[in-house]
Enzyme design. Structure first.
Site, PDB file in Angstrom:
ATOM      1  N   CYS A  48      44.132  35.829  42.793  1.00 22.34           N
ATOM      2  CA  CYS A  48      43.762  34.670  41.967  1.00 22.34           C
ATOM      3  C   CYS A  48      44.973  33.865  41.496  1.00 22.34           C
ATOM      4  O   CYS A  48      44.814  32.788  40.922  1.00 22.34           O
ATOM      5  CB  CYS A  48      42.974  35.150  40.753  1.00 22.34           C
TER       6      CYS A  48
ATOM      7  N   GLU B 150      34.783  37.595  43.377  1.00 19.49           N
ATOM      8  CA  GLU B 150      35.146  37.543  41.954  1.00 19.49           C
ATOM      9  C   GLU B 150      36.496  36.856  41.853  1.00 19.49           C
ATOM     10  O   GLU B 150      37.385  37.096  42.669  1.00 19.49           O
ATOM     11  CB  GLU B 150      35.191  38.989  41.435  1.00 19.49           C
TER      12      GLU B 150
ATOM     13  N   ARG C  67      37.855  38.506  28.588  1.00 26.06           N
ATOM     14  CA  ARG C  67      38.389  38.235  29.925  1.00 26.06           C
ATOM     15  C   ARG C  67      37.268  37.605  30.746  1.00 26.06           C
ATOM     16  O   ARG C  67      36.289  38.266  31.101  1.00 26.06           O
ATOM     17  CB  ARG C  67      38.821  39.559  30.552  1.00 26.06           C
TER      18      ARG C  67
ATOM     19  N   ARG D 241      35.617  35.870  34.037  1.00 22.81           N
ATOM     20  CA  ARG D 241      35.742  35.845  35.496  1.00 22.81           C
ATOM     21  C   ARG D 241      34.501  35.171  36.089  1.00 22.81           C
ATOM     22  O   ARG D 241      33.396  35.320  35.565  1.00 22.81           O
ATOM     23  CB  ARG D 241      35.837  37.270  36.077  1.00 22.81           C
TER      24      ARG D 241
HETATM   25  C1  LIG Z   1      42.794  40.436  41.905  1.00 25.04           C
HETATM   26  S1  LIG Z   1      43.238  41.948  42.620  1.00 25.04           S
HETATM   27  C2  LIG Z   1      41.667  42.686  42.954  1.00 25.04           C
HETATM   28  C3  LIG Z   1      41.277  43.655  41.902  1.00 25.04           C
HETATM   29  C4  LIG Z   1      40.067  44.492  42.288  1.00 25.04           C
HETATM   30  N1  LIG Z   1      38.863  43.694  42.337  1.00 25.04           N
HETATM   31  C5  LIG Z   1      39.889  45.658  41.321  1.00 25.04           C
HETATM   32  O1  LIG Z   1      38.736  45.993  41.001  1.00 25.04           O
HETATM   33  O2  LIG Z   1      40.896  46.260  40.907  1.00 25.04           O
HETATM   34  C6  LIG Z   1      43.750  41.479  44.256  1.00 25.04           C
HETATM   35  C7  LIG Z   1      44.262  42.638  45.084  1.00 25.04           C
HETATM   36  O3  LIG Z   1      44.525  42.153  46.403  1.00 25.04           O
HETATM   37  C8  LIG Z   1      45.616  42.880  46.928  1.00 25.04           C
HETATM   38  N2  LIG Z   1      46.169  42.119  48.060  1.00 25.04           N
HETATM   39  C9  LIG Z   1      46.987  41.022  48.010  1.00 25.04           C
HETATM   40  N3  LIG Z   1      47.280  40.598  49.244  1.00 25.04           N
HETATM   41  C10 LIG Z   1      46.626  41.422  50.106  1.00 25.04           C
HETATM   42  C11 LIG Z   1      46.544  41.492  51.524  1.00 25.04           C
HETATM   43  N4  LIG Z   1      47.224  40.633  52.315  1.00 25.04           N
HETATM   44  N5  LIG Z   1      45.768  42.443  52.080  1.00 25.04           N
HETATM   45  C12 LIG Z   1      45.094  43.341  51.291  1.00 25.04           C
HETATM   46  N6  LIG Z   1      45.160  43.339  49.936  1.00 25.04           N
HETATM   47  C13 LIG Z   1      45.908  42.395  49.354  1.00 25.04           C
HETATM   48  C14 LIG Z   1      46.561  43.011  45.727  1.00 25.04           C
HETATM   49  O4  LIG Z   1      47.484  44.069  45.913  1.00 25.04           O
HETATM   50  C15 LIG Z   1      45.585  43.239  44.584  1.00 25.04           C
HETATM   51  O5  LIG Z   1      45.389  44.616  44.323  1.00 25.04           O
END
Ligand SMILES: C[S@@+](CC[C@H](N)C(=O)[O-])C[C@H]1O[C@@H](n2cnc3c(N)ncnc32)[C@H](O)[C@@H]1O
Length: 174
Positions: free
Chosen positions: A78, A119, A163, A165
């Site tokens: 995000c 989300e 928070r 979302r």
């Molecule tokens: C906003 S967080 C999601 C949180 C998740 N919904 C939770 O319940 O914890 C986004 C996640 O995407 C991962 N991410 C970022 N780039 C990515 C990629 N290229 N491939 C896979 N995961 C990735 C990050 O490490 C991060 O943990």
């Protein structure tokens, strides 16, 4: 009840999976996808699944090679939509972190799960980022999905934190 086959993308610690468990909805994880090794380890321990189920970097996934699933969760990055970030946005092909949501769209196009849950931060509804969100809804609509979305605040659901979302649920029409 038949188990829901779930694909978890951008899995983090898998909060939506926790919600399914709390709601008593039986599910079976087909794979998760998380690039951060510490988050992956946490996910594996919290959900009692082997780290070999982690697909790793979403940009390396070949959608057609994925197993079938009924539902996909994607809380895509995000930062580029957030008011706290640099506001680069999530335009398709822009290479920003938030544009990774389009990788999910290609997975949906190839696999056509019944449900897609996205989300993100409420700022996707701002004037600047709304065109990206509208394009997301339109792409899914062209594939036959009906979408609804709402902004929810964690404090209204028993969490001691304010928070907000946005949650967008898309369902493949019968
Ligand atoms: C906003 S967080 C999601 C949180 C998740 N919904 C939770 O319940 O914890 C986004 C996640 O995407 C991962 N991410 C970022 N780039 C990515 C990629 N290229 N491939 C896979 N995961 C990735 C990050 O490490 C991060 O943990």
């Amino acid at each position: 009840m038949k188990k829901l086959r779930l694909l978890s993308l951008f899995s983090g610690i898998g909060a939506p999976e926790m919600a399914l468990k709390k709601a008593g909805i039986p599910f079976e994880l087909v794979a998760y996808c998380e690039i951060d090794k510490f988050a992956s380890r946490s996910y594996s321990l919290l959900h009692n699944v082997p780290e070999s189920m982690n697909l790793g970097d979403i940009t390396k996934i070949v959608p057609e090679e994925l197993p079938d699933f009924d539902m996909v969760f994607h809380g895509s990055p995000c930062q580029s939509f957030s008011v706290a970030g640099r506001g680069e946005g999530g335009v398709k092909g822009s290479g920003t972190r938030s544009s990774l949501l389009w990788n999910t769209v290609e997975i949906v196009r190839a696999k056509k799960p019944k449900f897609v849950l996205w989300e993100n931060v409420p700022n996707v509804l701002s004037e600047k980022h709304l065109p990206v969100f509208k394009e997301y809804l339109e792409e899914l609509a062209k594939m036959g999905y009906e979408s609804s979305f709402d902004t929810l605040n964690a404090k209204d659901y028993g969490v001691p934190q304010s928070r907000e979302r946005i949650f967008c649920v898309s369902r493949l029409a019968d």
